[in-house]
Motif scaffolding. Structure first.
Motif, PDB file in Angstrom:
ATOM      1  N   GLY A  85      61.961  60.665  54.857  1.00  0.00           N
ATOM      2  CA  GLY A  85      60.894  61.552  54.422  1.00  0.00           C
ATOM      3  C   GLY A  85      61.345  62.626  53.449  1.00  0.00           C
ATOM      4  N   GLN A  86      62.495  62.429  52.828  1.00  0.00           N
ATOM      5  CA  GLN A  86      63.030  63.394  51.869  1.00  0.00           C
ATOM      6  C   GLN A  86      62.487  63.106  50.480  1.00  0.00           C
ATOM      7  OE1 GLN A  86      67.291  63.567  51.990  1.00  0.00           O
ATOM      8  NE2 GLN A  86      67.358  63.543  54.223  1.00  0.00           N
ATOM      9  N   PRO A  87      62.429  64.124  49.624  1.00  0.00           N
ATOM     10  CA  PRO A  87      61.958  63.899  48.253  1.00  0.00           C
ATOM     11  C   PRO A  87      62.905  62.978  47.486  1.00  0.00           C
ATOM     12  CG  PRO A  87      62.474  66.235  48.637  1.00  0.00           C
ATOM     13  CD  PRO A  87      62.749  65.509  49.900  1.00  0.00           C
ATOM     14  N   ARG A 114      68.297  56.202  47.570  1.00  0.00           N
ATOM     15  CA  ARG A 114      66.866  56.486  47.381  1.00  0.00           C
ATOM     16  C   ARG A 114      66.046  55.914  48.535  1.00  0.00           C
ATOM     17  NH1 ARG A 114      64.788  54.146  42.591  1.00  0.00           N
ATOM     18  NH2 ARG A 114      66.426  52.612  42.787  1.00  0.00           N
ATOM     19  N   PHE A 115      66.394  54.709  48.971  1.00  0.00           N
ATOM     20  CA  PHE A 115      65.680  54.080  50.084  1.00  0.00           C
ATOM     21  C   PHE A 115      65.890  54.886  51.372  1.00  0.00           C
ATOM     22  CE2 PHE A 115      65.620  50.431  53.267  1.00  0.00           C
ATOM     23  CZ  PHE A 115      64.238  50.449  53.404  1.00  0.00           C
ATOM     24  N   ARG A 116      67.125  55.295  51.631  1.00  0.00           N
ATOM     25  CA  ARG A 116      67.421  56.096  52.818  1.00  0.00           C
ATOM     26  C   ARG A 116      66.614  57.388  52.801  1.00  0.00           C
ATOM     27  NH1 ARG A 116      69.982  60.392  53.173  1.00  0.00           N
ATOM     28  NH2 ARG A 116      71.104  60.159  51.210  1.00  0.00           N
ATOM     29  N   HIS A 148      59.434  47.329  51.217  1.00  0.00           N
ATOM     30  CA  HIS A 148      58.295  47.177  50.304  1.00  0.00           C
ATOM     31  C   HIS A 148      57.388  48.407  50.298  1.00  0.00           C
ATOM     32  CE1 HIS A 148      58.712  43.503  48.157  1.00  0.00           C
ATOM     33  NE2 HIS A 148      59.146  42.897  49.252  1.00  0.00           N
ATOM     34  N   ARG A 149      57.321  49.128  51.403  1.00  0.00           N
ATOM     35  CA  ARG A 149      56.588  50.399  51.377  1.00  0.00           C
ATOM     36  C   ARG A 149      57.246  51.338  50.379  1.00  0.00           C
ATOM     37  NH1 ARG A 149      56.370  53.813  55.015  1.00  0.00           N
ATOM     38  NH2 ARG A 149      58.163  53.231  56.247  1.00  0.00           N
ATOM     39  N   TRP A 150      58.586  51.373  50.384  1.00  0.00           N
ATOM     40  CA  TRP A 150      59.309  52.207  49.424  1.00  0.00           C
ATOM     41  C   TRP A 150      59.072  51.715  48.003  1.00  0.00           C
ATOM     42  CZ3 TRP A 150      63.857  50.590  46.678  1.00  0.00           C
ATOM     43  CH2 TRP A 150      64.362  51.591  45.831  1.00  0.00           C
ATOM     44  N   LEU A 151      59.201  50.390  47.783  1.00  0.00           N
ATOM     45  CA  LEU A 151      58.985  49.858  46.429  1.00  0.00           C
ATOM     46  C   LEU A 151      57.595  50.209  45.909  1.00  0.00           C
ATOM     47  CD1 LEU A 151      60.401  46.252  45.912  1.00  0.00           C
ATOM     48  CD2 LEU A 151      61.115  48.379  44.843  1.00  0.00           C
ATOM     49  N   LEU A 152      56.601  50.092  46.761  1.00  0.00           N
ATOM     50  CA  LEU A 152      55.248  50.447  46.337  1.00  0.00           C
ATOM     51  C   LEU A 152      55.171  51.910  45.899  1.00  0.00           C
ATOM     52  CD1 LEU A 152      53.190  48.498  48.996  1.00  0.00           C
ATOM     53  CD2 LEU A 152      53.007  48.197  46.513  1.00  0.00           C
ATOM     54  N   SER A 153      55.994  52.758  46.494  1.00  0.00           N
ATOM     55  CA  SER A 153      55.954  54.188  46.157  1.00  0.00           C
ATOM     56  C   SER A 153      56.667  54.515  44.848  1.00  0.00           C
ATOM     57  CB  SER A 153      56.557  55.016  47.297  1.00  0.00           C
ATOM     58  OG  SER A 153      57.971  54.953  47.297  1.00  0.00           O
ATOM     59  N   VAL A 154      57.480  53.580  44.322  1.00  0.00           N
ATOM     60  CA  VAL A 154      58.245  53.870  43.101  1.00  0.00           C
ATOM     61  C   VAL A 154      57.940  52.910  41.949  1.00  0.00           C
ATOM     62  CG1 VAL A 154      60.133  54.984  44.368  1.00  0.00           C
ATOM     63  CG2 VAL A 154      60.262  52.525  43.863  1.00  0.00           C
ATOM     64  N   THR A 155      57.070  51.948  42.158  1.00  0.00           N
ATOM     65  CA  THR A 155      56.796  50.937  41.130  1.00  0.00           C
ATOM     66  C   THR A 155      55.999  51.491  39.957  1.00  0.00           C
ATOM     67  OG1 THR A 155      57.038  49.111  42.671  1.00  0.00           O
ATOM     68  CG2 THR A 155      55.673  48.685  40.760  1.00  0.00           C
TER      69      THR A 155
END
Length: 174
Positions: free
Chosen positions: A47-49, A40-42, A87-94
């Motif tokens: 930029g993939q869904p 998911r992080f990769r 953390h940018r990714w975590l912010l997008s899924v929290t």
């Protein structure tokens, strides 16, 4: 006093089902090497869904069950600003965590003062469960203690950082 070390995958279901009133998590790392998150992080970095995540769905089901029993589940994330990619990714899924009932808050590292070097859970203000990691930063089990000094220190860190923390919805809107 260390009650036990657990090197197998943690039994989060048992830990949360034993919790009677409150589970608080302190997160202090700028990145984590959690195998169940790597794809998911990769995809986020490319930029993939996002793909469906059974692991996160099970976690959120556990949080719903736990908060449904009246147990408070909260966490503070101490983050470096500007945010790391992780953390940018975590912010997008929290948002799914907060929708499940977790109260997640953020403290910029430069405002946090001294913070512990390890992540931990404070369970019912009487047990501290340390998240162990190996040399590569991957999960390596748990260490659990009821030592009054460690529990007291963890409570004081929780109280201090909670006062500084910004709720997730407010933090992402800034």
């Amino acid at each position: 006093m260390v009650l036990y070390l657990q090197h197998e995958p943690p039994d989060w279901v048992a830990l949360f089902r034993d919790c009677k009133a409150e589970a608080f998590h302190l997160e202090v790392r700028d990145a984590y090497a959690v195998p169940t998150e790597s794809d998911r992080f990769r995809r986020f970095l490319e930029g993939q869904p996002a793909l469906p995540d059974e692991h996160k769905d099970r976690w959120n089901d556990l949080i719903r069950e736990t908060t449904g029993r009246g147990v408070t589940v909260s966490r503070v994330r101490v983050v470096t600003v500007p945010h790391t990619d992780y953390h940018r990714w975590l912010l997008s899924v929290t948002d799914t965590n907060t929708e499940a009932g977790e109260d997640i808050r953020y403290v910029p590292r430069h405002l946090a003062g001294e913070v512990p070097s390890d992540d931990w859970w404070l369970i019912d203000n009487e047990r501290v469960v340390f998240n162990l990691v190996n040399e590569q930063g991957k999960p390596a089990g748990l260490a659990v203690t009821t030592d009054p000094g460690i529990v007291g220190y963890s409570r004081s860190v929780k109280q201090r950082l909670w006062q500084l923390a910004t709720p997730y919805a407010e933090y992402v809107s800034q």
